[in-house]
Motif scaffolding. Structure first.
Motif, PDB file in Angstrom:
ATOM      1  N   ASN A 212      -2.168 -64.391 -65.814  1.00 45.80           N
ATOM      2  CA  ASN A 212      -1.410 -65.351 -66.628  1.00 45.80           C
ATOM      3  C   ASN A 212       0.072 -64.983 -66.683  1.00 45.80           C
ATOM      4  O   ASN A 212       0.941 -65.862 -66.690  1.00 45.80           O
ATOM      5  N   LEU A 213       0.357 -63.678 -66.712  1.00 41.43           N
ATOM      6  CA  LEU A 213       1.755 -63.261 -66.712  1.00 41.43           C
ATOM      7  C   LEU A 213       2.433 -63.611 -65.395  1.00 41.43           C
ATOM      8  O   LEU A 213       3.604 -64.022 -65.380  1.00 41.43           O
ATOM      9  N   GLU A 214       1.707 -63.471 -64.298  1.00 43.88           N
ATOM     10  CA  GLU A 214       2.284 -63.838 -63.003  1.00 43.88           C
ATOM     11  C   GLU A 214       2.566 -65.331 -62.934  1.00 43.88           C
ATOM     12  O   GLU A 214       3.617 -65.746 -62.420  1.00 43.88           O
ATOM     13  N   ASP A 215       1.646 -66.141 -63.457  1.00 44.29           N
ATOM     14  CA  ASP A 215       1.893 -67.590 -63.487  1.00 44.29           C
ATOM     15  C   ASP A 215       3.097 -67.918 -64.374  1.00 44.29           C
ATOM     16  O   ASP A 215       3.942 -68.744 -64.005  1.00 44.29           O
ATOM     17  N   LEU A 216       3.180 -67.237 -65.541  1.00 44.05           N
ATOM     18  CA  LEU A 216       4.311 -67.476 -66.436  1.00 44.05           C
ATOM     19  C   LEU A 216       5.613 -67.046 -65.776  1.00 44.05           C
ATOM     20  O   LEU A 216       6.644 -67.734 -65.908  1.00 44.05           O
ATOM     21  N   TRP A 217       5.584 -65.918 -65.061  1.00 37.50           N
ATOM     22  CA  TRP A 217       6.792 -65.428 -64.401  1.00 37.50           C
ATOM     23  C   TRP A 217       7.239 -66.388 -63.298  1.00 37.50           C
ATOM     24  O   TRP A 217       8.430 -66.657 -63.147  1.00 37.50           O
ATOM     25  N   THR A 218       6.287 -66.940 -62.563  1.00 36.70           N
ATOM     26  CA  THR A 218       6.629 -67.902 -61.506  1.00 36.70           C
ATOM     27  C   THR A 218       7.260 -69.162 -62.100  1.00 36.70           C
ATOM     28  O   THR A 218       8.272 -69.668 -61.594  1.00 36.70           O
ATOM     29  N   GLN A 219       6.682 -69.664 -63.195  1.00 36.56           N
ATOM     30  CA  GLN A 219       7.243 -70.841 -63.843  1.00 36.56           C
ATOM     31  C   GLN A 219       8.634 -70.552 -64.415  1.00 36.56           C
ATOM     32  O   GLN A 219       9.539 -71.387 -64.322  1.00 36.56           O
ATOM     33  N   SER A 220       8.797 -69.347 -64.986  1.00 33.19           N
ATOM     34  CA  SER A 220      10.106 -68.984 -65.552  1.00 33.19           C
ATOM     35  C   SER A 220      11.158 -68.861 -64.462  1.00 33.19           C
ATOM     36  O   SER A 220      12.306 -69.306 -64.637  1.00 33.19           O
TER      37      SER A 220
ATOM     38  N   VAL B 268      14.655 -70.986 -64.242  1.00 29.67           N
ATOM     39  CA  VAL B 268      15.962 -70.335 -64.122  1.00 29.67           C
ATOM     40  C   VAL B 268      16.676 -70.806 -62.853  1.00 29.67           C
ATOM     41  O   VAL B 268      17.890 -71.044 -62.863  1.00 29.67           O
ATOM     42  N   ALA B 269      15.930 -70.965 -61.774  1.00 30.97           N
ATOM     43  CA  ALA B 269      16.546 -71.419 -60.521  1.00 30.97           C
ATOM     44  C   ALA B 269      17.093 -72.835 -60.659  1.00 30.97           C
ATOM     45  O   ALA B 269      18.191 -73.144 -60.165  1.00 30.97           O
ATOM     46  N   ARG B 270      16.369 -73.707 -61.350  1.00 32.54           N
ATOM     47  CA  ARG B 270      16.842 -75.086 -61.533  1.00 32.54           C
ATOM     48  C   ARG B 270      17.996 -75.160 -62.529  1.00 32.54           C
ATOM     49  O   ARG B 270      18.897 -75.991 -62.382  1.00 32.54           O
ATOM     50  N   THR B 271      17.977 -74.306 -63.532  1.00 31.67           N
ATOM     51  CA  THR B 271      18.979 -74.405 -64.599  1.00 31.67           C
ATOM     52  C   THR B 271      20.257 -73.652 -64.255  1.00 31.67           C
ATOM     53  O   THR B 271      21.368 -74.168 -64.431  1.00 31.67           O
ATOM     54  N   PHE B 272      20.105 -72.417 -63.742  1.00 26.91           N
ATOM     55  CA  PHE B 272      21.274 -71.565 -63.506  1.00 26.91           C
ATOM     56  C   PHE B 272      21.583 -71.374 -62.025  1.00 26.91           C
ATOM     57  O   PHE B 272      22.499 -70.616 -61.690  1.00 26.91           O
ATOM     58  N   HIS B 273      20.822 -72.013 -61.167  1.00 26.00           N
ATOM     59  CA  HIS B 273      21.057 -71.970 -59.720  1.00 26.00           C
ATOM     60  C   HIS B 273      21.025 -70.539 -59.181  1.00 26.00           C
ATOM     61  O   HIS B 273      21.863 -70.140 -58.382  1.00 26.00           O
ATOM     62  N   LEU B 274      20.053 -69.766 -59.657  1.00 24.10           N
ATOM     63  CA  LEU B 274      19.820 -68.411 -59.165  1.00 24.10           C
ATOM     64  C   LEU B 274      18.490 -68.408 -58.409  1.00 24.10           C
ATOM     65  O   LEU B 274      17.448 -68.788 -58.964  1.00 24.10           O
ATOM     66  N   THR B 275      18.519 -67.994 -57.168  1.00 21.70           N
ATOM     67  CA  THR B 275      17.296 -67.958 -56.383  1.00 21.70           C
ATOM     68  C   THR B 275      16.365 -66.857 -56.889  1.00 21.70           C
ATOM     69  O   THR B 275      16.782 -65.959 -57.649  1.00 21.70           O
TER      70      THR B 275
ATOM     71  N   ARG C 122      15.107 -64.468 -55.198  1.00 22.32           N
ATOM     72  CA  ARG C 122      15.537 -63.165 -54.684  1.00 22.32           C
ATOM     73  C   ARG C 122      16.663 -62.594 -55.537  1.00 22.32           C
ATOM     74  O   ARG C 122      16.675 -61.384 -55.842  1.00 22.32           O
ATOM     75  N   GLN C 123      17.621 -63.422 -55.935  1.00 17.93           N
ATOM     76  CA  GLN C 123      18.719 -62.948 -56.778  1.00 17.93           C
ATOM     77  C   GLN C 123      18.190 -62.468 -58.132  1.00 17.93           C
ATOM     78  O   GLN C 123      18.652 -61.442 -58.674  1.00 17.93           O
ATOM     79  N   GLN C 124      17.238 -63.182 -58.700  1.00 15.94           N
ATOM     80  CA  GLN C 124      16.658 -62.761 -59.978  1.00 15.94           C
ATOM     81  C   GLN C 124      15.944 -61.419 -59.837  1.00 15.94           C
ATOM     82  O   GLN C 124      16.086 -60.535 -60.703  1.00 15.94           O
ATOM     83  N   ASN C 125      15.192 -61.265 -58.764  1.00  8.41           N
ATOM     84  CA  ASN C 125      14.494 -59.991 -58.552  1.00  8.41           C
ATOM     85  C   ASN C 125      15.466 -58.838 -58.348  1.00  8.41           C
ATOM     86  O   ASN C 125      15.229 -57.715 -58.831  1.00  8.41           O
ATOM     87  N   ASN C 126      16.580 -59.105 -57.649  1.00  8.94           N
ATOM     88  CA  ASN C 126      17.589 -58.058 -57.457  1.00  8.94           C
ATOM     89  C   ASN C 126      18.208 -57.632 -58.781  1.00  8.94           C
ATOM     90  O   ASN C 126      18.436 -56.439 -59.026  1.00  8.94           O
ATOM     91  N   LEU C 127      18.490 -58.612 -59.649  1.00 11.94           N
ATOM     92  CA  LEU C 127      19.055 -58.292 -60.967  1.00 11.94           C
ATOM     93  C   LEU C 127      18.075 -57.460 -61.797  1.00 11.94           C
ATOM     94  O   LEU C 127      18.467 -56.498 -62.470  1.00 11.94           O
ATOM     95  N   ILE C 128      16.803 -57.827 -61.743  1.00 15.58           N
ATOM     96  CA  ILE C 128      15.797 -57.089 -62.519  1.00 15.58           C
ATOM     97  C   ILE C 128      15.634 -55.676 -61.983  1.00 15.58           C
ATOM     98  O   ILE C 128      15.542 -54.710 -62.751  1.00 15.58           O
ATOM     99  N   GLU C 129      15.603 -55.529 -60.661  1.00 14.64           N
ATOM    100  CA  GLU C 129      15.474 -54.198 -60.074  1.00 14.64           C
ATOM    101  C   GLU C 129      16.679 -53.326 -60.405  1.00 14.64           C
ATOM    102  O   GLU C 129      16.537 -52.121 -60.672  1.00 14.64           O
TER     103      GLU C 129
END
Length: 371
Positions: free
Chosen positions: A98-106, A110-117, A119-126
């Motif tokens: 369920n967390l993976e599904d929630l993370w995919t939806q989130s 974020v990609a639609r709202t802030f135009h961050l792909t 990959r860019q989100q994963n790089n920021l988190i890492e």
């Protein structure tokens, strides 16, 4: 000739004193926090000690029995919560999906709202994760674990010492003041003991009621792990003004990750909002507010300041410490305005109006003459 300091010099001295005080608290937090909790527990357990002493049991044994009973109660609560957590751990695979599904939806939002792909989100988190690990490190983790174990071990020892040397400490407090101030000092000590005892007992009563209300509400809506979430929510609610919000967010997240249902998550938020309404408007004013008369402004500031200086332990200790200072300020003429500033007695007249101020002063003088 008495020398008077100009206002800017007084402000500079006050700011310097506050800086040194807060810096000292920050440096000594690992010593002061266990001492603070131990003092509160020692005051809270005093009635139980008196009850055991009435059975003609030696004082040392009575204190040890009081501490043993307290440890058994706390251990029982920890075992019960641990059993609830163990049942929760069995459903970790479903929670992970369920967390993976929630993370995919989130990520999509974020990609639609802030135009961050993605990959860019994963790089920021890492990047944030690596910085956190580097700042904490193995030594930092070891220090945190060691400090926690030391705190848990030292608190019973400190409680025993506070209870055993209670009369010695009281005699010291009485002797450092002139004999003419003895009645006021005795009154201040009694009031501090009353405030601390009734604040902690009121807090425990409020926590028990909140836990029951949370659990019943979550059971009615069919939420999973209702007992665990109800207890965790009540424990987080002990942190004034902030814990309730954390409990709501944590419960909503866990309910959604276990059920995958937005409707159940929404109902869990409704339950917590209703419990918070009952708590803030009925439980706190009548159970705690009648004993600790502090206004919300300085309570919130104290909680945030305590958290910044001493972490979560400072948040828990902030309200009783402010209440103790208010008791002291109210009984010293020069500091009485500070006590009124911390209290919740809001004047109905406008202090900036000279007419109202004079009328209030005359009314106070009249009351004093009558009394």
């Amino acid at each position: 000739m008495i020398r008077t300091w100009p206002l800017y010099a007084k402000l500079a001295m006050i700011l310097l004193f506050l800086f040194l005080l807060f810096y000292g608290i920050f440096l000594g937090q690992h010593i002061l926090v266990p001492l603070g909790f131990s003092f509160l527990f020692a005051v809270l357990l005093r009635p139980l000690e008196v009850a055991i002493l009435r059975l003609h049991i030696p004082r040392v044994i009575a204190i040890l029995l009081v501490i043993l009973i307290s440890i058994l109660i706390v251990a029982g609560i920890i075992v019960f919560i641990s059993s609830q957590i163990a049942s929760f751990m069995s459903d970790i695979p479903a929670v992970k999906r369920n967390l993976e599904d929630l993370w995919t939806q989130s990520q999509g939002w974020v990609a639609r709202t802030f135009h961050l792909t993605a990959r860019q989100q994963n790089n920021l988190i890492e990047q944030a994760k690596s910085e956190t690990v580097n700042n904490l490190g193995a030594v930092g983790t070891f220090n945190i674990i060691t400090a926690s174990l030391a705190t848990v071990t030292l608190i019973p020892v400190y409680v025993f010492l506070f209870m055993y040397y209670r009369t010695l400490l009281l005699r010291f407090v009485m002797q450092i003041f002139d004999e003419q101030h003895s009645p006021r000092v005795e009154e201040c000590i009694r009031e501090i003991r009353y405030v601390v005892q009734h604040y902690i007992t009121g807090l425990l009563t409020e926590t028990t009621i909140v836990a029951i209300l949370n659990t019943v509400g979550l059971v009615l809506i069919g939420a999973p792990y209702a007992v665990l979430l109800g207890l965790v929510g009540a424990i987080l609610n002990l942190i004034p003004y902030i814990g309730g919000l954390l409990a709501m967010l944590l419960t909503a997240l866990l309910v959604f990750t276990n059920t995958g249902s937005v409707e159940t998550m929404t109902w869990s938020l409704v339950v917590y909002l209703l419990v918070q309404f009952i708590d803030n408007n009925f439980l706190v004013p009548y159970i705690i507010g009648s004993r600790v008369k502090l206004n919300a402004l300085f309570s919130i500031i104290g909680v945030l300041l305590g958290g910044a200086l001493c972490g979560i332990g400072g948040m828990f200790l902030s309200i009783p410490i402010i209440a103790i200072f208010k008791v002291i300020f109210d009984r010293i003429d020069e500091l009485r305005p500070w006590g009124q500033l911390l209290g919740d007695d809001v004047p109905t007249w406008n202090p900036l109006s000279g007419k109202n101020f004079r009328r209030n002063r005359k009314k106070t003088a009249t009351i004093k003459k009558i009394s």
